[in-house]
Design an enzyme around this catalytic site. Structure first.
Site, PDB file in Angstrom:
ATOM      1  CG  HIS A 140      -1.616   1.280   1.168  1.00  0.00           C
ATOM      2  ND1 HIS A 140      -2.814   1.549   0.552  1.00  0.00           N
ATOM      3  CD2 HIS A 140      -1.767   1.990   2.268  1.00  0.00           C
ATOM      4  CE1 HIS A 140      -3.170   2.671   0.623  1.00  0.00           C
ATOM      5  NE2 HIS A 140      -3.051   3.166   1.873  1.00  0.00           N
ATOM      6  N   GLY A 158      -5.179   7.923   3.951  1.00  0.00           N
ATOM      7  CA  GLY A 158      -5.679   9.473   4.131  1.00  0.00           C
ATOM      8  C   GLY A 158      -4.582  10.623   4.630  1.00  0.00           C
ATOM      9  CB  ILE A 159      -1.291  10.108   5.740  1.00  0.00           C
ATOM     10  CG1 ILE A 159      -0.433  11.008   6.805  1.00  0.00           C
ATOM     11  CG2 ILE A 159      -0.270   9.429   4.581  1.00  0.00           C
ATOM     12  CD1 ILE A 159       0.569  10.213   7.633  1.00  0.00           C
ATOM     13  CE  LYS A 161      -0.308   5.948   1.234  1.00  0.00           C
ATOM     14  NZ  LYS A 161      -1.415   6.128   2.180  1.00  0.00           N
ATOM     15  CG  ASP A 179      -4.875   2.054  -3.455  1.00  0.00           C
ATOM     16  OD1 ASP A 179      -4.727   2.586  -2.219  1.00  0.00           O
ATOM     17  OD2 ASP A 179      -5.568   1.337  -3.766  1.00  0.00           O
ATOM     18  NE  ARG A 245      14.894  18.974  14.840  1.00  0.00           N
ATOM     19  CZ  ARG A 245      14.886  19.743  15.875  1.00  0.00           C
ATOM     20  NH1 ARG A 245      14.255  19.520  16.987  1.00  0.00           N
ATOM     21  NH2 ARG A 245      15.130  20.878  15.834  1.00  0.00           N
TER      22      ARG A 245
END
Length: 313
Positions: A140, A158-159, A161, A179, A245
């Site tokens: 996915h 739903g983030i 992509k 997808d 970081r």
């Protein structure tokens, strides 16, 4: 994973010529990517004859065949033309022996030809067959070509992509799959990704629906497949989740026997994910070429510490 490939598909994708047996191309199936060079078989040794492989005859094999009598060659070619033998391939624009033509026609086995050398056609056929017959895994995510690097974008549903991929396409990069990404191992170090046939060139954007990227943005906006060089994982930002970081992390993900470098990017309102992923790909390429910005920062920091130490002394 495909169980087999037809000889017709091999002819089309490796660009072979059909010498005889065109009517049998779709009926003959290839189940292994290994190619046989029947040298020992020409001497009459058939104890370990790999009949299920494509049989490749080059200059060496055809030259040896010319030294044999017609009866000897007929016997050998008849034994080589087994029901499970998918095809014969003759390289370097050579003429197949008439005994082979007769035996292959009797067994309904196609004889294919090519003008390229045995080594080249062997490599081309093996590469194509390995790709088609290799075990596949469905992932996915979204696969995009960014500056020639295959970047696999993963993350929860739903983030963002697909929306990020759309912005990358508008910036001139190319879509491979949205997808669902079908991946397979090409060799010990290479993982290849492509789209399932039903999703080719398609992108789903929530609120709009499915769009055809090739139709809207042109042929230059899509690509059939690519090596997967980098994984970018999108995560919802949380103050409790530590993120790299300095860029000295060594995350990776493994698929089959191949480990692929991975970076995790926090998703937060106001962040331009497309530009961040684009820079991540550029930074990965710079590192691959020997330039490491993190090392430069460490060197600068160490130099500054030494300078301050001398001043204090």
């Amino acid at each position: 994973m495909a169980d087999s490939v037809t000889v017709a598909e091999l002819v089309e994708n490796v660009r072979l010529d059909v010498y005889t047996g065109e009517a049998y191309l779709k009926d003959r199936r290839i189940t292994t990517s290994d190619i046989s060079r029947p040298g020992l078989e020409l001497t009459g040794y058939f104890d370990y004859y790999p009949a299920k492989r494509v049989q490749l005859l080059g200059i060496t094999e055809t030259s040896f065949a010319k030294r044999m009598t017609s009866a000897e060659l007929t016997d050998v070619m008849t034994k080589m033309s087994r029901p499970e033998t998918p095809a014969f391939v003759v390289s370097t624009s050579l003429e197949p022996p008439k005994e082979l033509v007769k035996a292959a026609e009797a067994a309904k086995i196609p004889i294919l030809g090519t003008k390229v050398t045995s080594s080249r056609v062997l490599s081309n056929m093996t590469s194509y067959l390995e790709g088609q017959l290799a075990e596949r895994q469905s992932i996915h995510g979204v696969l995009v070509d960014i500056y020639g690097l295959g970047v696999l974008i993963t993350g929860d549903s739903g983030i963002g992509k697909s929306e990020t991929a759309l912005e990358l396409i508008k910036r001139g990069h190319r879509l491979i799959a949205d997808d669902r990404v079908e991946v397979y191992q090409q060799d010990e170090q290479t993982l290849v990704g492509e789209a399932p046939r039903i999703l080719n060139h398609l992108l789903e954007i929530r609120g709009i629906g499915i769009i055809d990227v090739m139709n809207l943005f042109g042929a230059g906006a899509v690509r059939g497949q690519t090596d997967i060089d980098l994984i970018v994982h999108l995560e919802n930002w949380s103050p409790d989740t530590p993120f790299d970081r300095l860029g000295n992390g060594t995350e990776s993900s493994q698929f089959f026997d191949v480990r692929v470098p991975k970076v995790s990017i926090p998703v937060k309102t106001g962040r331009n994910l497309a530009i961040i992923i684009e820079v991540a790909a550029m930074n990965f390429r710079a590192r691959s070429m020997g330039y490491d910005a993190t090392k430069v920062f460490d060197d600068n920091l160490n130099s500054l510490i030494k300078e301050n130490s001398k001043k204090d002394d």
